[in-house]
Design a protein around this motif. Structure first.
Motif, PDB file in Angstrom:
ATOM      1  N   ALA A   1       0.835  -1.203  -0.104  1.00 49.72           N
ATOM      2  CA  ALA A   1      -0.212  -0.088   0.023  1.00 49.72           C
ATOM      3  C   ALA A   1       0.574   1.164   0.055  1.00 49.72           C
ATOM      4  O   ALA A   1       0.523   2.400  -0.647  1.00 49.72           O
TER       5      ALA A   1
ATOM      6  N   GLY B   1      -0.041   2.666  -3.223  1.00 44.89           N
ATOM      7  CA  GLY B   1      -0.982   3.627  -2.939  1.00 44.89           C
ATOM      8  C   GLY B   1      -0.561   4.924  -2.180  1.00 44.89           C
ATOM      9  O   GLY B   1      -1.513   5.840  -2.429  1.00 44.89           O
TER      10      GLY B   1
ATOM     11  N   VAL C   1      -4.742  -4.856  -2.637  1.00 41.79           N
ATOM     12  CA  VAL C   1      -3.920  -3.368  -2.361  1.00 41.79           C
ATOM     13  C   VAL C   1      -4.652  -2.518  -3.755  1.00 41.79           C
ATOM     14  O   VAL C   1      -4.584  -1.532  -3.413  1.00 41.79           O
TER      15      VAL C   1
ATOM     16  N   SER D   1      -7.943  -1.407  -2.734  1.00 40.23           N
ATOM     17  CA  SER D   1      -7.962  -0.437  -1.740  1.00 40.23           C
ATOM     18  C   SER D   1      -7.459   0.930  -2.028  1.00 40.23           C
ATOM     19  O   SER D   1      -7.907   1.867  -1.529  1.00 40.23           O
ATOM     20  N   THR D   2      -6.449   0.806  -2.791  1.00 41.60           N
ATOM     21  CA  THR D   2      -5.889   2.105  -3.293  1.00 41.60           C
ATOM     22  C   THR D   2      -7.158   2.945  -4.248  1.00 41.60           C
ATOM     23  O   THR D   2      -7.422   4.151  -3.758  1.00 41.60           O
TER      24      THR D   2
ATOM     25  N   GLN E   1      -2.397   6.557   7.047  1.00 41.92           N
ATOM     26  CA  GLN E   1      -2.580   5.157   6.030  1.00 41.92           C
ATOM     27  C   GLN E   1      -1.788   3.969   6.740  1.00 41.92           C
ATOM     28  O   GLN E   1      -2.212   2.868   6.453  1.00 41.92           O
TER      29      GLN E   1
ATOM     30  N   THR F   1      -3.898   0.829   7.230  1.00 38.65           N
ATOM     31  CA  THR F   1      -3.632  -0.386   6.347  1.00 38.65           C
ATOM     32  C   THR F   1      -3.268  -1.551   7.404  1.00 38.65           C
ATOM     33  O   THR F   1      -3.474  -2.777   7.216  1.00 38.65           O
TER      34      THR F   1
END
Length: 278
Positions: A66, A70, A147, A150-151, A207, A211
């Motif tokens: 991430a 991300g 990931v 999620s990003t 973050q 995460t």
């Protein structure tokens, strides 16, 4: 006296559950039968579970991916969007739209995208001679797939924060650098990025905390599979509590996770004080 009702509500619904959870971590209980005080036994049993190591490694892998995928994406997108004048509102709406989509709805949509047979991604890649890829069905690609979704789902909020921060960068600094012949990259690296340092630090901390508590994606996408390759710490807590009925061990792992997150917050606060002093 005016604050007392709010403090009571905050204490009952925020602090008491924390204290109660800490007490449960030292008990053997299923929340139905009388609890038995066992001291540190739950912690000892927890560290003997091989799934704990797997869950920690998977969680750290998710956090690392991430950060690589991300974390820079919102900053780069916000930097590009900050140069757009015509239709800026439309682009901001589009980039924030995934945030308002219910998480489960978004994940179910992406499960169709990831379908190994005729999913959208494999159909698109087929057109350029690639694939098909197993996506969620392979331990090698499942975590990366989580990931990516999620990003996409959480990037909009960070982009808007970065846009607001970029708008606050003194224009005279950028104009002076431009007059001196500085390129767009130089202006971003030497002027814009240092001005965004506090915002970047805050979003980095948020973050990391978010995460490390990832749950919805592995739960809905894969249930922790395949072969426990997407089993995370929070999903393991869920299994302990709601599948095994071992609330003591679930509370013990929750307490350890809270300590780690508190240490991360302390490191961030220490770092921000150092930045402010410098």
């Amino acid at each position: 006296m005016f604050l007392l009702p709010a403090l009571l509500v905050f204490g009952v619904f925020s602090w008491w559950p924390i204290v109660r959870g800490l007490l449960i971590s030292f008990q053997r209980t299923n929340l139905v039968d009388p609890a038995v005080w066992v001291g540190l036994e739950n912690f000892g049993t927890l560290f003997q579970d091989p799934l704990l190591t797997r869950a920690v490694v998977n969680t750290l892998l998710f956090v690392g991916l991430a950060l690589v995928i991300g974390f820079p994406a919102p900053l780069l997108l916000a930097t590009v969007m900050s140069t757009v004048r015509k239709g800026a509102g439309v682009y901001r709406f589009l980039v924030y739209l995934p945030v308002v989509v219910p998480p489960v709805v978004a994940i179910l949509l992406w499960k169709w995208f990831y379908d190994p047979g005729h999913g959208l991604f494999n159909e698109l890649l087929k057109g350029v001679g690639l694939g098909p890829f197993p996506w969620l069905d392979s331990p090698d690609t499942a975590m990366v797939s989580l990931v990516l979704q999620s990003t996409w789902a959480g990037m909009g909020g960070a982009v808007l924060i970065y846009l607001a921060a970029i708008a606050g960068v003194p224009t005279e600094l950028l104009e002076a650098a431009q007059m001196d012949g500085a390129s767009i990259w130089t202006r971003f690296w030497r002027i814009t990025l240092p001005q965004l340092r506090p915002v970047i630090g805050l979003l980095l901390l948020m973050q990391l905390i978010g995460t490390m508590q990832v749950f919805t994606e592995p739960y809905v996408f894969t249930g922790g599979g395949p072969e426990n390759s997407t089993l995370t710490v929070l999903l393991l807590i869920f299994r302990y509590a709601f599948q095994d009925g071992d609330y003591g061990k679930a509370a013990a792992l929750s307490f350890l996770l809270a300590i780690v997150l508190a240490l991360l917050s302390a490191v961030y606060l220490r770092a921000t004080r150092s930045w402010s002093a410098s």
